[in-house]
Write an enzyme that holds these catalytic residues in place. Structure first.
Site, PDB file in Angstrom:
ATOM      1  N   TYR A  73       6.833  -8.636  -7.751  1.00  0.00           N
ATOM      2  CA  TYR A  73       5.377  -8.788  -7.643  1.00  0.00           C
ATOM      3  C   TYR A  73       4.979 -10.256  -7.760  1.00  0.00           C
ATOM      4  O   TYR A  73       4.213 -10.774  -6.933  1.00  0.00           O
ATOM      5  CB  TYR A  73       4.683  -7.955  -8.718  1.00  0.00           C
ATOM      6  CG  TYR A  73       3.193  -7.840  -8.509  1.00  0.00           C
ATOM      7  CD1 TYR A  73       2.675  -6.939  -7.590  1.00  0.00           C
ATOM      8  CD2 TYR A  73       2.301  -8.635  -9.222  1.00  0.00           C
ATOM      9  CE1 TYR A  73       1.303  -6.825  -7.390  1.00  0.00           C
ATOM     10  CE2 TYR A  73       0.938  -8.530  -9.026  1.00  0.00           C
ATOM     11  CZ  TYR A  73       0.447  -7.618  -8.109  1.00  0.00           C
ATOM     12  OH  TYR A  73      -0.917  -7.520  -7.910  1.00  0.00           O
ATOM     13  N   SER A 122      -2.939 -12.794  -6.747  1.00  0.00           N
ATOM     14  CA  SER A 122      -2.978 -12.340  -8.141  1.00  0.00           C
ATOM     15  C   SER A 122      -2.727 -13.530  -9.044  1.00  0.00           C
ATOM     16  O   SER A 122      -2.038 -14.484  -8.656  1.00  0.00           O
ATOM     17  CB  SER A 122      -1.891 -11.284  -8.388  1.00  0.00           C
ATOM     18  OG  SER A 122      -1.756 -11.000  -9.771  1.00  0.00           O
TER      19      SER A 122
END
Length: 260
Positions: free
Chosen positions: A159, A146
């Site tokens: 995350y 990501s």
């Protein structure tokens, strides 16, 4: 990618029942692959399997929680018994909600759960898929990272940390598995709209403002197909001289200077 480039090749996609994973499953199956999609969500997995098989595509769903070592071992055993090898392992499964609240209120167990799925999961899958990858002619691993590995919004501790770790794991695996002939790369998606790629009960029609679109130099929000096209290339022998790399696919969003 040429139609049926992946004919008779086996591609295993974790987190393949929804979102980017489902988009990649469709693309690889349309390119001729035997696609094994795995997901913790059995209902979503069965829906995805039925939808793809309804298009006469070679797809099988096997439920698996990639954070659990015994489940990953069982998954690879089933894949090996049916397909004998894995040509491409795509580590896509992840806990996608990045926000965890203020640091002083951080739930450490929740932090650990995110890392268990997003970071330990890919490691376990690589470990237990390796014997099957070694049976392939041009084996590849692709990790779906990501852009949050490189930049953050507030309170995205787990995350961001998990995706940053996955970027590091990518180059570590690439070097470590070079003697096994396994290439390892990553894709770091930006804003990818998955509203139309969810389980039936959670689908929604995306609504993007002009401001949303203008955050991206290409003038739109991303779609799962944008990631799938790159995955088709990186997992093929056309990318045979590429390993240990991370490709950012975000419509240019992370290179655009924005003043608050």
């Amino acid at each position: 990618m040429d139609n049926f480039y992946y004919h008779n090749k086996t591609v295993l996609i974790t987190g393949g029942a929804q979102g980017i994973g489902l988009g990649m499953a469709l693309a690889f199956a349309q390119a001729g692959a035997n696609v094994v999609l795995t997901d913790k969500d059995k209902e979503a997995g069965q829906q995805a399997e039925q939808w793809l098989q309804g298009q006469s595509l070679k797809v099988a769903f096997i439920p698996c929680d990639v954070s659990q070592e015994t489940e990953v071992q069982a998954l690879m055993q089933q894949v090996g018994e049916k397909y004998k090898c894995i040509d491409a392992l795509i580590n896509n499964a992840g806990i996608a909600d990045p926000f965890q609240g203020p640091l002083q209120e951080l739930d450490v167990a929740a932090f650990d759960k995110v890392l268990a799925v997003n970071l330990r999961g890919p490691l376990l899958c690589a470990k237990y898929a390796l014997p099957l990858l070694q049976e392939a002619e041009h084996p590849a691993i692709l990790n779906i990272s990501s852009t949050r590995a490189f930049m953050s919004e507030p309170e995205t501790f787990a995350y961001s940390a998990s995706k940053g770790g996955l970027e590091a794991l990518t180059h570590s695996l690439a070097v470590s598995l070079s003697r096994e002939r396994v290439r390892v790369n990553a894709i770091a998606p930006g804003w990818i709209e998955t509203g139309n790629w969810k389980r039936a009960s959670e689908k929604y029609t995306p609504q993007h403002t002009q401001e949303d679109k203008e955050q991206h130099p290409v003038g739109r929000v991303g779609e799962p197909q944008d990631i799938a096209e790159a995955a088709l290339f990186l997992c093929s022998d056309k990318a045979g001289f590429i390993t240990g790399q991370s490709l950012t696919i975000d419509g240019g969003m992370t290179v655009k200077m924005i003043y608050a």
